[in-house]
Design a protein around this motif. Structure first.
Motif, PDB file in Angstrom:
ATOM      1  N   GLY A  63     -26.496  33.220 113.895  1.00  0.00           N
ATOM      2  CA  GLY A  63     -25.885  34.337 113.198  1.00  0.00           C
ATOM      3  C   GLY A  63     -24.757  33.945 112.270  1.00  0.00           C
ATOM      4  N   GLU A  64     -24.071  32.835 112.543  1.00  0.00           N
ATOM      5  CA  GLU A  64     -23.057  32.233 111.687  1.00  0.00           C
ATOM      6  C   GLU A  64     -21.746  33.003 111.612  1.00  0.00           C
ATOM      7  N   LYS A  65     -21.633  34.180 112.196  1.00  0.00           N
ATOM      8  CA  LYS A  65     -20.390  34.931 112.114  1.00  0.00           C
ATOM      9  C   LYS A  65     -19.504  34.727 113.332  1.00  0.00           C
ATOM     10  N   GLY A  66     -19.958  33.973 114.281  1.00  0.00           N
ATOM     11  CA  GLY A  66     -19.074  33.637 115.389  1.00  0.00           C
ATOM     12  C   GLY A  66     -19.386  34.320 116.701  1.00  0.00           C
ATOM     13  N   GLY A  67     -20.182  35.399 116.700  1.00  0.00           N
ATOM     14  CA  GLY A  67     -20.537  36.048 117.944  1.00  0.00           C
ATOM     15  C   GLY A  67     -21.319  35.092 118.836  1.00  0.00           C
ATOM     16  N   ALA A  68     -20.928  34.984 120.102  1.00  0.00           N
ATOM     17  CA  ALA A  68     -21.540  34.005 121.001  1.00  0.00           C
ATOM     18  C   ALA A  68     -23.027  34.275 121.171  1.00  0.00           C
ATOM     19  N   GLY A  69     -23.833  33.272 120.872  1.00  0.00           N
ATOM     20  CA  GLY A  69     -25.267  33.356 121.087  1.00  0.00           C
ATOM     21  C   GLY A  69     -26.030  34.216 120.096  1.00  0.00           C
ATOM     22  N   VAL A  70     -25.381  34.650 119.015  1.00  0.00           N
ATOM     23  CA  VAL A  70     -26.043  35.542 118.064  1.00  0.00           C
ATOM     24  C   VAL A  70     -26.995  34.751 117.169  1.00  0.00           C
ATOM     25  N   VAL A  71     -28.218  35.281 117.004  1.00  0.00           N
ATOM     26  CA  VAL A  71     -29.200  34.685 116.103  1.00  0.00           C
ATOM     27  C   VAL A  71     -29.575  35.702 115.038  1.00  0.00           C
ATOM     28  N   MET A  72     -30.065  35.190 113.925  1.00  0.00           N
ATOM     29  CA  MET A  72     -30.426  36.031 112.784  1.00  0.00           C
ATOM     30  C   MET A  72     -31.858  35.699 112.375  1.00  0.00           C
ATOM     31  N   TRP A  73     -32.726  36.719 112.404  1.00  0.00           N
ATOM     32  CA  TRP A  73     -34.103  36.557 111.948  1.00  0.00           C
ATOM     33  C   TRP A  73     -34.245  37.284 110.613  1.00  0.00           C
ATOM     34  N   THR A  74     -34.851  36.619 109.646  1.00  0.00           N
ATOM     35  CA  THR A  74     -34.922  37.172 108.298  1.00  0.00           C
ATOM     36  C   THR A  74     -36.328  37.042 107.724  1.00  0.00           C
ATOM     37  N   VAL A  75     -36.756  38.090 107.042  1.00  0.00           N
ATOM     38  CA  VAL A  75     -37.972  38.045 106.234  1.00  0.00           C
ATOM     39  C   VAL A  75     -37.567  38.409 104.807  1.00  0.00           C
ATOM     40  N   ASP A  76     -37.789  37.487 103.888  1.00  0.00           N
ATOM     41  CA  ASP A  76     -37.415  37.648 102.479  1.00  0.00           C
ATOM     42  C   ASP A  76     -38.693  37.773 101.657  1.00  0.00           C
ATOM     43  N   THR A  77     -38.766  38.789 100.808  1.00  0.00           N
ATOM     44  CA  THR A  77     -39.974  39.013 100.007  1.00  0.00           C
ATOM     45  C   THR A  77     -39.617  39.212  98.546  1.00  0.00           C
ATOM     46  N   LEU A  78     -40.498  38.744  97.666  1.00  0.00           N
ATOM     47  CA  LEU A  78     -40.288  38.897  96.224  1.00  0.00           C
ATOM     48  C   LEU A  78     -41.621  39.223  95.561  1.00  0.00           C
ATOM     49  N   ARG A  79     -41.706  40.416  94.949  1.00  0.00           N
ATOM     50  CA  ARG A  79     -42.923  40.813  94.253  1.00  0.00           C
ATOM     51  C   ARG A  79     -43.002  40.100  92.910  1.00  0.00           C
ATOM     52  N   THR A  80     -44.144  40.195  92.282  1.00  0.00           N
ATOM     53  CA  THR A  80     -44.366  39.462  91.030  1.00  0.00           C
ATOM     54  C   THR A  80     -43.483  39.958  89.896  1.00  0.00           C
ATOM     55  N   ASP A  81     -43.021  41.198  89.970  1.00  0.00           N
ATOM     56  CA  ASP A  81     -42.142  41.734  88.927  1.00  0.00           C
ATOM     57  C   ASP A  81     -40.672  41.508  89.226  1.00  0.00           C
ATOM     58  N   GLY A  82     -40.370  40.705  90.262  1.00  0.00           N
ATOM     59  CA  GLY A  82     -38.985  40.392  90.589  1.00  0.00           C
ATOM     60  C   GLY A  82     -38.344  41.333  91.584  1.00  0.00           C
ATOM     61  N   PHE A  83     -39.093  42.300  92.114  1.00  0.00           N
ATOM     62  CA  PHE A  83     -38.557  43.252  93.084  1.00  0.00           C
ATOM     63  C   PHE A  83     -38.445  42.568  94.444  1.00  0.00           C
ATOM     64  N   ARG A  84     -37.218  42.510  94.968  1.00  0.00           N
ATOM     65  CA  ARG A  84     -36.956  41.760  96.186  1.00  0.00           C
ATOM     66  C   ARG A  84     -36.506  42.683  97.312  1.00  0.00           C
ATOM     67  N   VAL A  85     -37.075  42.479  98.488  1.00  0.00           N
ATOM     68  CA  VAL A  85     -36.643  43.169  99.701  1.00  0.00           C
ATOM     69  C   VAL A  85     -36.437  42.100 100.762  1.00  0.00           C
ATOM     70  N   VAL A  86     -35.252  42.047 101.338  1.00  0.00           N
ATOM     71  CA  VAL A  86     -34.965  41.084 102.389  1.00  0.00           C
ATOM     72  C   VAL A  86     -34.400  41.835 103.588  1.00  0.00           C
ATOM     73  N   VAL A  87     -35.014  41.610 104.756  1.00  0.00           N
ATOM     74  CA  VAL A  87     -34.640  42.309 105.981  1.00  0.00           C
ATOM     75  C   VAL A  87     -34.195  41.265 107.007  1.00  0.00           C
ATOM     76  N   SER A  88     -33.064  41.534 107.659  1.00  0.00           N
ATOM     77  CA  SER A  88     -32.557  40.645 108.702  1.00  0.00           C
ATOM     78  C   SER A  88     -32.259  41.438 109.957  1.00  0.00           C
ATOM     79  N   ALA A  89     -32.451  40.827 111.095  1.00  0.00           N
ATOM     80  CA  ALA A  89     -32.146  41.463 112.377  1.00  0.00           C
ATOM     81  C   ALA A  89     -31.399  40.470 113.261  1.00  0.00           C
ATOM     82  N   PHE A  90     -30.551  40.998 114.138  1.00  0.00           N
ATOM     83  CA  PHE A  90     -29.705  40.190 115.001  1.00  0.00           C
ATOM     84  C   PHE A  90     -29.886  40.640 116.450  1.00  0.00           C
ATOM     85  N   ASN A  91     -29.601  39.750 117.358  1.00  0.00           N
ATOM     86  CA  ASN A  91     -29.698  40.080 118.780  1.00  0.00           C
ATOM     87  C   ASN A  91     -28.375  40.609 119.312  1.00  0.00           C
TER      88      ASN A  91
END
Length: 437
Positions: free
Chosen positions: A378-406
């Motif tokens: 997770g990188e923010k310091g919370g003990a044991g925190v992990v970050m899962w991310t799915v990053d997407t980019l369409r052909t026209d440059g439209f980007r959606v990125v979703v992240s979730a933490f425990n």
């Protein structure tokens, strides 16, 4: 008497005040990015989240208080001691240097060439003059510099009132009156991203709004360095940011006193001093900045609604962002096994940074959409925190990125072994056609 509104540790982090947006990154991403180089861990920004947030693009240049804070993130220091701040416009001041006492304090006095000259010594002198009686050391500052017109004026000193040294800094800037940057500057931080002890917003007799936040230099509190800030915005668009620490520097210095040297009332008084308004008037105005960019508030509400509608069955939304950001939002979900923070960034026109975002290990779908999946701390310091991310980019440059933490917040310890949504579910959220609406 000032009209005050106060939030403390018992308040829900989703509360906001009457000033505008909330959450210490955060007015101001262009200034933040420059300040981070010098300020380093001042903001303790989540690098993964910053990349996910598209700061590499910087199309919407403003501070996210959730990364400061003031990062901040803002919360709300615009930069730590030694950090240079960038103003979001060009132009160059002219004229000869003035003594601090001769700096104009008349609003919008930019027509006179001599009113534009403010030196670093002026800034330091004004700060020392406005502070209570005590000893000063390690002074630094920057005036309205013709050679670097993009760097906002600031001053910083180590101040000792007899109870131990504490760093004190002030930075000034101009914001569009009534604009989003002005509103964001006086919002209380969102505690999901920026923990703090209290946040109080006051409306002064001259209609200025000032927000005082008592927080910490490091969001995870790994060091007991306190960071207290006051951000003031006037009806004319003067923005003054004052920061203080209970140490002689914002980082890499031992705590020298229990609390920073100035009380909340003294911080407010310092931020409200007329001298700073004269300095803001000396900053060249941007002739192009005549109205707020077209970013309808409804866009932010739509993004938040879309994310909530895509939350998988079995996960209950127990909290959500209280602001209406046109590109970013979050929800906190719970499946009965612990809270999990889920955040999303939606950004157009990101094709030019595709190679930076999608490297080895990414994939390209049949329709040309690029997808990258990451699991990281997770990188923010919370003990044991992990970050899962799915990053997407369409052909026209439209980007959606979703992240979730425990965890329900990046700042707090993990509440579960893994985020509540699976990677497959995060992928479905990011690739949903609903984002196109």
């Amino acid at each position: 008497m000032p009209v005050e509104r106060q939030y403390n540790d018992n308040d829900n982090g989703s509360k906001s005040n009457s000033g505008g947006e909330n959450s210490h990154d955060d007015a101001f991403e262009v200034r933040l990015s420059a300040a981070l180089h010098d300020a380093g861990d001042t903001f303790d920004a989540d690098r993964g989240a910053l990349v996910a947030g598209g700061t590499v693009r910087g199309r919407r240049l403003r501070l996210r208080r959730r990364t400061t804070v003031l990062g901040g993130a803002a919360g709300v220091a615009l930069a730590g001691v030694g950090g240079a701040l960038l103003v979001p416009w060009g132009g160059s001041p002219s004229g000869r240097p003035q003594s601090p006492s001769s700096v104009s304090t008349t609003p919008h006095a930019t027509s006179s060439p001599t009113a534009r000259a403010v030196t670093s010594d002026d800034m330091i002198g004004m700060l020392e003059k406005l502070l209570p009686e005590g000893k000063f050391g390690k002074a630094e500052g920057r005036g309205v510099d013709v050679s670097e017109p993009l760097v906002a004026p600031y001053a910083q000193v180590v101040f000792d009132d007899g109870h131990g040294p504490g760093a004190v800094s002030v930075a000034v800037n101009r914001v569009l009156p009534g604009g989003s940057d002005a509103r964001q500057a006086v919002r209380c931080p969102d505690k999901v991203y920026t923990p703090y002890d209290s946040c109080r917003t006051s409306h002064l007799p001259d209609a200025s709004v000032v927000t005082v936040v008592k927080g910490y230099e490091y969001p995870d509190k790994r060091v007991d360095t306190k960071l207290w800030t006051a951000n003031l915005v006037t009806p004319d668009g003067h923005h003054v940011s004052v920061s203080e620490w209970n140490a002689a520097a914002e980082k890499d210095a031992p705590v020298s006193r229990d609390e920073p040297p100035l009380s909340a009332a003294q911080l407010t008084k310092l931020a409200a001093a007329e001298e700073w308004r004269g300095v803001v008037d000396a900053i060249p105005e941007d002739p192009r900045q005549t109205q707020e960019p077209s970013m309808p508030q409804e866009d932010g509400k739509a993004i938040r609604g879309t994310l909530a509608s895509l939350v998988p069955k079995g996960l209950k939304v127990v909290a959500h962002a209280s602001d209406d950001d046109e590109q970013f939002t979050y929800v906190v979900v719970d499946d009965g096994k612990g809270r999990s923070l889920v955040q999303v960034n939606v950004q157009p026109d990101m094709s030019d940074v595709a190679d930076q975002l999608f490297g080895a290990g990414s994939e390209t779908l049949a329709d040309g959409t690029r997808v990258a999946e990451r699991k990281q701390p997770g990188e923010k310091g919370g003990a044991g925190v992990v970050m899962w991310t799915v990053d997407t980019l369409r052909t026209d440059g439209f980007r959606v990125v979703v992240s979730a933490f425990n965890s329900g917040s990046q700042q707090t310890a993990a509440t579960r072994t893994a985020p509540a949504p699976t990677m497959k579910q995060l992928r479905a959220i990011a690739l949903s056609p609903k984002w196109r609406s």
